[in-house]
Design a protein around this motif. Sequence first.
Motif, PDB file in Angstrom:
ATOM      1  N   CYS A  33       0.843  -1.187   0.000  1.00  0.00           N
ATOM      2  CA  CYS A  33       0.000   0.000   0.000  1.00  0.00           C
ATOM      3  C   CYS A  33       0.884   1.245   0.000  1.00  0.00           C
ATOM      4  O   CYS A  33       1.543   1.538   0.990  1.00  0.00           O
ATOM      5  CB  CYS A  33      -0.897  -0.015   1.239  1.00  0.00           C
ATOM      6  N   VAL A  34       0.887   1.931  -1.113  1.00  0.00           N
ATOM      7  CA  VAL A  34       1.656   3.162  -1.192  1.00  0.00           C
ATOM      8  C   VAL A  34       0.783   4.291  -0.649  1.00  0.00           C
ATOM      9  O   VAL A  34      -0.257   4.613  -1.200  1.00  0.00           O
ATOM     10  CB  VAL A  34       2.070   3.462  -2.651  1.00  0.00           C
ATOM     11  N   TYR A  35       1.199   4.843   0.486  1.00  0.00           N
ATOM     12  CA  TYR A  35       0.440   5.929   1.098  1.00  0.00           C
ATOM     13  C   TYR A  35       1.393   6.778   1.925  1.00  0.00           C
ATOM     14  O   TYR A  35       2.520   6.373   2.215  1.00  0.00           O
ATOM     15  CB  TYR A  35      -0.705   5.382   1.967  1.00  0.00           C
ATOM     16  N   GLN A  36       0.933   7.958   2.312  1.00  0.00           N
ATOM     17  CA  GLN A  36       1.751   8.890   3.081  1.00  0.00           C
ATOM     18  C   GLN A  36       1.600   8.588   4.567  1.00  0.00           C
ATOM     19  O   GLN A  36       0.701   9.103   5.226  1.00  0.00           O
ATOM     20  CB  GLN A  36       1.318  10.329   2.774  1.00  0.00           C
ATOM     21  N   ASP A  37       2.464   7.743   5.109  1.00  0.00           N
ATOM     22  CA  ASP A  37       2.403   7.383   6.526  1.00  0.00           C
ATOM     23  C   ASP A  37       2.732   8.583   7.406  1.00  0.00           C
ATOM     24  O   ASP A  37       2.113   8.784   8.445  1.00  0.00           O
ATOM     25  CB  ASP A  37       3.359   6.226   6.816  1.00  0.00           C
ATOM     26  N   LEU A  38       3.702   9.371   7.015  1.00  0.00           N
ATOM     27  CA  LEU A  38       4.068  10.566   7.781  1.00  0.00           C
ATOM     28  C   LEU A  38       3.050  11.652   7.460  1.00  0.00           C
ATOM     29  O   LEU A  38       3.202  12.406   6.508  1.00  0.00           O
ATOM     30  CB  LEU A  38       5.493  11.003   7.443  1.00  0.00           C
ATOM     31  N   ASP A  39       1.991  11.697   8.276  1.00  0.00           N
ATOM     32  CA  ASP A  39       0.818  12.526   7.975  1.00  0.00           C
ATOM     33  C   ASP A  39       0.709  13.771   8.844  1.00  0.00           C
ATOM     34  O   ASP A  39      -0.317  14.442   8.845  1.00  0.00           O
ATOM     35  CB  ASP A  39      -0.460  11.691   8.117  1.00  0.00           C
ATOM     36  N   GLY A  40       1.744  14.087   9.612  1.00  0.00           N
ATOM     37  CA  GLY A  40       1.704  15.261  10.465  1.00  0.00           C
ATOM     38  C   GLY A  40       0.905  15.084  11.747  1.00  0.00           C
ATOM     39  O   GLY A  40       0.719  16.031  12.499  1.00  0.00           O
ATOM     40  N   LYS A  41       0.429  13.867  12.015  1.00  0.00           N
ATOM     41  CA  LYS A  41      -0.391  13.619  13.205  1.00  0.00           C
ATOM     42  C   LYS A  41       0.386  12.955  14.344  1.00  0.00           C
ATOM     43  O   LYS A  41      -0.092  12.913  15.469  1.00  0.00           O
ATOM     44  CB  LYS A  41      -1.608  12.785  12.831  1.00  0.00           C
ATOM     45  N   ASP A  42       1.557  12.436  14.056  1.00  0.00           N
ATOM     46  CA  ASP A  42       2.331  11.763  15.106  1.00  0.00           C
ATOM     47  C   ASP A  42       2.671  12.703  16.261  1.00  0.00           C
ATOM     48  O   ASP A  42       2.759  12.272  17.406  1.00  0.00           O
ATOM     49  CB  ASP A  42       3.615  11.156  14.533  1.00  0.00           C
ATOM     50  N   GLN A  43       2.833  13.983  15.962  1.00  0.00           N
ATOM     51  CA  GLN A  43       3.186  14.936  17.008  1.00  0.00           C
ATOM     52  C   GLN A  43       2.069  15.102  18.037  1.00  0.00           C
ATOM     53  O   GLN A  43       2.331  15.405  19.199  1.00  0.00           O
ATOM     54  CB  GLN A  43       3.533  16.303  16.397  1.00  0.00           C
ATOM     55  N   LYS A  44       0.811  14.909  17.647  1.00  0.00           N
ATOM     56  CA  LYS A  44      -0.326  15.012  18.565  1.00  0.00           C
ATOM     57  C   LYS A  44      -0.657  13.679  19.231  1.00  0.00           C
ATOM     58  O   LYS A  44      -1.408  13.631  20.188  1.00  0.00           O
ATOM     59  CB  LYS A  44      -1.584  15.475  17.814  1.00  0.00           C
ATOM     60  N   ALA A  45      -0.120  12.603  18.698  1.00  0.00           N
ATOM     61  CA  ALA A  45      -0.497  11.260  19.142  1.00  0.00           C
ATOM     62  C   ALA A  45       0.161  10.870  20.458  1.00  0.00           C
ATOM     63  O   ALA A  45       1.199  11.404  20.847  1.00  0.00           O
ATOM     64  CB  ALA A  45      -0.130  10.234  18.067  1.00  0.00           C
ATOM     65  N   ILE A  46      -0.475   9.916  21.108  1.00  0.00           N
ATOM     66  CA  ILE A  46       0.097   9.198  22.243  1.00  0.00           C
ATOM     67  C   ILE A  46       0.532   7.852  21.662  1.00  0.00           C
ATOM     68  O   ILE A  46      -0.273   7.151  21.033  1.00  0.00           O
ATOM     69  CB  ILE A  46      -0.946   9.006  23.361  1.00  0.00           C
ATOM     70  N   HIS A  47       1.789   7.500  21.837  1.00  0.00           N
ATOM     71  CA  HIS A  47       2.360   6.325  21.181  1.00  0.00           C
ATOM     72  C   HIS A  47       2.457   5.167  22.168  1.00  0.00           C
ATOM     73  O   HIS A  47       3.002   5.320  23.266  1.00  0.00           O
ATOM     74  CB  HIS A  47       3.727   6.674  20.602  1.00  0.00           C
ATOM     75  N   VAL A  48       1.926   4.019  21.755  1.00  0.00           N
ATOM     76  CA  VAL A  48       1.948   2.822  22.590  1.00  0.00           C
ATOM     77  C   VAL A  48       2.918   1.841  21.942  1.00  0.00           C
ATOM     78  O   VAL A  48       2.702   1.388  20.816  1.00  0.00           O
ATOM     79  CB  VAL A  48       0.539   2.204  22.729  1.00  0.00           C
ATOM     80  N   LEU A  49       3.979   1.537  22.669  1.00  0.00           N
ATOM     81  CA  LEU A  49       5.059   0.706  22.154  1.00  0.00           C
ATOM     82  C   LEU A  49       5.059  -0.648  22.841  1.00  0.00           C
ATOM     83  O   LEU A  49       5.031  -0.718  24.071  1.00  0.00           O
ATOM     84  CB  LEU A  49       6.406   1.394  22.404  1.00  0.00           C
ATOM     85  N   GLY A  50       5.116  -1.703  22.063  1.00  0.00           N
ATOM     86  CA  GLY A  50       5.268  -3.053  22.583  1.00  0.00           C
ATOM     87  C   GLY A  50       6.694  -3.509  22.319  1.00  0.00           C
ATOM     88  O   GLY A  50       7.065  -3.740  21.169  1.00  0.00           O
ATOM     89  N   ILE A  51       7.481  -3.616  23.381  1.00  0.00           N
ATOM     90  CA  ILE A  51       8.912  -3.899  23.270  1.00  0.00           C
ATOM     91  C   ILE A  51       9.200  -5.322  23.740  1.00  0.00           C
ATOM     92  O   ILE A  51       8.754  -5.740  24.807  1.00  0.00           O
ATOM     93  CB  ILE A  51       9.750  -2.923  24.137  1.00  0.00           C
ATOM     94  N   LYS A  52       9.970  -6.037  22.938  1.00  0.00           N
ATOM     95  CA  LYS A  52      10.403  -7.397  23.295  1.00  0.00           C
ATOM     96  C   LYS A  52      11.888  -7.498  22.939  1.00  0.00           C
ATOM     97  O   LYS A  52      12.266  -7.227  21.792  1.00  0.00           O
ATOM     98  CB  LYS A  52       9.594  -8.420  22.502  1.00  0.00           C
ATOM     99  N   ASN A  53      12.696  -7.844  23.912  1.00  0.00           N
ATOM    100  CA  ASN A  53      14.145  -7.943  23.687  1.00  0.00           C
ATOM    101  C   ASN A  53      14.714  -6.674  23.054  1.00  0.00           C
ATOM    102  O   ASN A  53      15.472  -6.737  22.085  1.00  0.00           O
ATOM    103  CB  ASN A  53      14.483  -9.172  22.839  1.00  0.00           C
ATOM    104  N   GLU A  54      14.305  -5.529  23.593  1.00  0.00           N
ATOM    105  CA  GLU A  54      14.772  -4.213  23.161  1.00  0.00           C
ATOM    106  C   GLU A  54      14.395  -3.858  21.720  1.00  0.00           C
ATOM    107  O   GLU A  54      14.986  -2.962  21.127  1.00  0.00           O
ATOM    108  CB  GLU A  54      16.292  -4.082  23.363  1.00  0.00           C
ATOM    109  N   LYS A  55      13.423  -4.561  21.157  1.00  0.00           N
ATOM    110  CA  LYS A  55      12.979  -4.290  19.783  1.00  0.00           C
ATOM    111  C   LYS A  55      11.475  -4.038  19.779  1.00  0.00           C
ATOM    112  O   LYS A  55      10.722  -4.727  20.462  1.00  0.00           O
ATOM    113  CB  LYS A  55      13.321  -5.480  18.887  1.00  0.00           C
TER     114      LYS A  55
END
Length: 145
Positions: A33-55
């Motif tokens: 899917c070719v799309y613009q992932d960098l949409d200018g909304k990440d700065q307002k977002a709350i990011h939830v990260l799932g980390i396993k073995n530092e990745k």
Amino acid sequence: MEIQIKTFEQLSTTELYQLLELRSAVFVVEQECVYQDLDGKDQKAIHVLGIKNEKLVAYTRMFGPGDYFENSSIGRVVVAEDQRQFGYGKVIMEASLKDLERRFPETPIELSAQTYLLKFYNSLGFTEFGEEYLEDGIPHIRMKK
């Protein structure tokens, strides 16, 4: 898998790189899917990260009411292809829902779901509304909890 929840400003450059890399690997390369992932909304977002073995192996981004949809919302739900057999999609979504419900207790939560994942989101308490539509060439439907 360890869950970390951060604002954009709290993300390290390594975390930002990993989340963009994971989103690109799944949404652009795997789903073709070719799309613009960098949409200018990440700065307002709350990011939830799932980390396993530092990745980073799982991720969502969340928004408060009015920052994306009228209600609170969750998007960019993604799990690394080689990690899907462990149920991390459910784990990251449950962590995201719990945090949004704590931050905005009286607000419904919306998302734009790829239709092949309807049963997954139904199992988390979401119900679909409106008509199916194409988003970046992939069938989607709006859902609310």
